[in-house]
Design a protein around this motif. Sequence first.
Motif, PDB file in Angstrom:
ATOM      1  N   ILE A  19      61.231  85.682 105.431  1.00 15.08           N
ATOM      2  CA  ILE A  19      60.007  86.083 104.740  1.00 15.08           C
ATOM      3  C   ILE A  19      60.428  87.135 103.734  1.00 15.08           C
ATOM      4  N   GLY A  23      56.126  87.811 100.412  1.00 14.36           N
ATOM      5  CA  GLY A  23      55.389  87.078 101.433  1.00 14.36           C
ATOM      6  C   GLY A  23      55.702  85.597 101.466  1.00 14.36           C
ATOM      7  N   VAL A  25      57.728  82.284 102.523  1.00 15.45           N
ATOM      8  CA  VAL A  25      58.377  81.948 103.788  1.00 15.45           C
ATOM      9  C   VAL A  25      59.316  80.764 103.598  1.00 15.45           C
TER      10      VAL A  25
END
Length: 139
Positions: A19, A23, A25
């Motif tokens: 991550i 933000g 992933v």
Amino acid sequence: MVSNHSLAVVTNDTERLRIDSAGNVGIGTSTNLSTLTVNGSFASKSPSTVNAATYSVAATDGSLRFTTTNNTLTLPSAASFPGRILYLNTITANSVTSASSNVIPLGSNTAGTAILAATAGKFAMLQSDGTNWITMLAN
């Protein structure tokens, strides 16, 4: 009381999930991340079979296969699930309609109740836009 604890040292770690500071992933990758990037196969819950005249979509449903009878489907609130995707398919010549006028068909911007026509093999992918369920793909 004093206890002794041992610490295991792992020497060949392999990063499997990242991550980043924005933000984004990544699973199985650490470069070129999107909001979610999966480098490998992806699996979700198996399709549920619906054999009833009415059905309310459960929080865990992602794919539904309709058999044996026409169905009136209660979709989750689009406002509560923006972006959620549902896959629907009928394997018999029975229709699937929404209990509310909240489904926008292909080629239209007007919400209605029709989802799947009474023809075996019909399918649709619906996605919530936060207001309605939009038909993104269908036959």
